[in-house]
Design a protein around this motif. Sequence first.
Motif, PDB file in Angstrom:
ATOM      1  N   LEU A  33      91.856 -71.510 -68.284  1.00 62.90           N
ATOM      2  CA  LEU A  33      90.537 -71.268 -67.699  1.00 62.90           C
ATOM      3  C   LEU A  33      89.715 -70.316 -68.569  1.00 62.90           C
ATOM      4  N   GLY A  34      90.378 -69.290 -69.104  1.00 64.38           N
ATOM      5  CA  GLY A  34      89.668 -68.338 -69.954  1.00 64.38           C
ATOM      6  C   GLY A  34      89.175 -68.970 -71.234  1.00 64.38           C
ATOM      7  N   LEU A  35      89.978 -69.858 -71.817  1.00 62.91           N
ATOM      8  CA  LEU A  35      89.557 -70.546 -73.042  1.00 62.91           C
ATOM      9  C   LEU A  35      88.363 -71.453 -72.765  1.00 62.91           C
ATOM     10  N   THR A  36      88.384 -72.137 -71.634  1.00 59.26           N
ATOM     11  CA  THR A  36      87.235 -72.976 -71.255  1.00 59.26           C
ATOM     12  C   THR A  36      85.986 -72.125 -71.068  1.00 59.26           C
ATOM     13  N   ALA A  88      96.673 -61.664 -53.872  1.00 59.64           N
ATOM     14  CA  ALA A  88      96.996 -61.019 -55.141  1.00 59.64           C
ATOM     15  C   ALA A  88      96.950 -61.990 -56.317  1.00 59.64           C
ATOM     16  N   PHE A  89      97.575 -63.159 -56.172  1.00 57.13           N
ATOM     17  CA  PHE A  89      97.636 -64.083 -57.302  1.00 57.13           C
ATOM     18  C   PHE A  89      96.249 -64.600 -57.688  1.00 57.13           C
ATOM     19  N   PRO A  90      95.405 -65.080 -56.753  1.00 55.48           N
ATOM     20  CA  PRO A  90      94.051 -65.488 -57.151  1.00 55.48           C
ATOM     21  C   PRO A  90      93.239 -64.354 -57.758  1.00 55.48           C
ATOM     22  N   ALA A  91      93.410 -63.147 -57.234  1.00 50.32           N
ATOM     23  CA  ALA A  91      92.682 -62.008 -57.798  1.00 50.32           C
ATOM     24  C   ALA A  91      93.102 -61.760 -59.241  1.00 50.32           C
ATOM     25  N   ALA A  92      94.406 -61.828 -59.496  1.00 54.55           N
ATOM     26  CA  ALA A  92      94.898 -61.653 -60.872  1.00 54.55           C
ATOM     27  C   ALA A  92      94.404 -62.780 -61.757  1.00 54.55           C
ATOM     28  N   LEU A  93      94.413 -63.994 -61.241  1.00 52.48           N
ATOM     29  CA  LEU A  93      93.954 -65.150 -62.024  1.00 52.48           C
ATOM     30  C   LEU A  93      92.490 -64.996 -62.419  1.00 52.48           C
ATOM     31  N   ILE A  94      91.659 -64.566 -61.482  1.00 53.57           N
ATOM     32  CA  ILE A  94      90.239 -64.355 -61.785  1.00 53.57           C
ATOM     33  C   ILE A  94      90.073 -63.246 -62.814  1.00 53.57           C
ATOM     34  N   GLY A  95      90.803 -62.148 -62.622  1.00 52.99           N
ATOM     35  CA  GLY A  95      90.675 -61.026 -63.547  1.00 52.99           C
ATOM     36  C   GLY A  95      91.094 -61.383 -64.961  1.00 52.99           C
ATOM     37  N   PHE A  96      92.230 -62.032 -65.106  1.00 52.72           N
ATOM     38  CA  PHE A  96      92.694 -62.415 -66.443  1.00 52.72           C
ATOM     39  C   PHE A  96      91.793 -63.480 -67.060  1.00 52.72           C
ATOM     40  N   THR A  97      91.302 -64.407 -66.243  1.00 52.26           N
ATOM     41  CA  THR A  97      90.406 -65.448 -66.771  1.00 52.26           C
ATOM     42  C   THR A  97      89.124 -64.839 -67.327  1.00 52.26           C
ATOM     43  N   LEU A  98      88.520 -63.933 -66.575  1.00 54.96           N
ATOM     44  CA  LEU A  98      87.293 -63.284 -67.051  1.00 54.96           C
ATOM     45  C   LEU A  98      87.558 -62.483 -68.320  1.00 54.96           C
ATOM     46  N   ILE A 100      90.079 -62.912 -70.602  1.00 52.48           N
ATOM     47  CA  ILE A 100      90.368 -63.809 -71.715  1.00 52.48           C
ATOM     48  C   ILE A 100      89.112 -64.545 -72.149  1.00 52.48           C
ATOM     49  N   GLY A 101      88.270 -64.918 -71.191  1.00 53.21           N
ATOM     50  CA  GLY A 101      87.034 -65.613 -71.534  1.00 53.21           C
ATOM     51  C   GLY A 101      86.144 -64.808 -72.459  1.00 53.21           C
TER      52      GLY A 101
END
Length: 226
Positions: A33-36, A88-98, A100-101
């Motif tokens: 997601l971050g690469l996209t 927790a997991f969606p919050a981490a996913l959003i944080g890491f995606t932003l 990495i993006g």
Amino acid sequence: MPDWLQLMLNSLGPLLWAALFFTIPLTLLSFTLGLTLGLIVALIRLFGPAPLVAVARFYVWLIRGTPLLVQLFLIFYGLPSIGVTLDAFPAALIGFTLNIGAYTSEIIRAVIASVPRGQWEAAYSVGMSWGQAMRKTILPQASRIAVPPLSNTFISLVKDTSLAAAITVPELFQSAQRIVAVTYEPLILYIEAALIYLALSSVLSALQVRLESRLNRYGGFLEART
């Protein structure tokens, strides 16, 4: 068998389970997601209208200028104060995606800008549109240059997922913390967790070397043909 070795063997299963079902999926999803997102932001900064360029620049400046741990805390602990509550997991996913993006957008922007202008002109001369030139000529060349820095970013992300333990994601490091709370053996458990991270990073580094070697051979083949 020494007690410390028995403890490591007993805890290996739970740690590997946490790595398989939380650390690795979090890494793969966040990076994809971050690469996209990074590609979109890079294209906006290179070719977008001025208002969108300003928004993209602000996003990159904000994310790169603040610690990842603070970003995770803002999403998981801060947003509920305005009525937005995430697991927790969606919050981490959003944080890491932003996160990495923002970083991958700078890598992608740099490699696209490094492609010689003559490649654009050559693509236009055979009747390609902007989108066709980007898809068939520019991005394939840029991707070969981008592999090393993007691979390094991916390997770093594997280790950075340990920060998700701070917002209660039951990934590898938090699993180690939970076992420590029962066994009171932090040195042994944290060393074991570090060794698992080291093993994952080593495997990815070896794959990176093979991928770069293959791309270099492919690039040399194309240059020889031209």
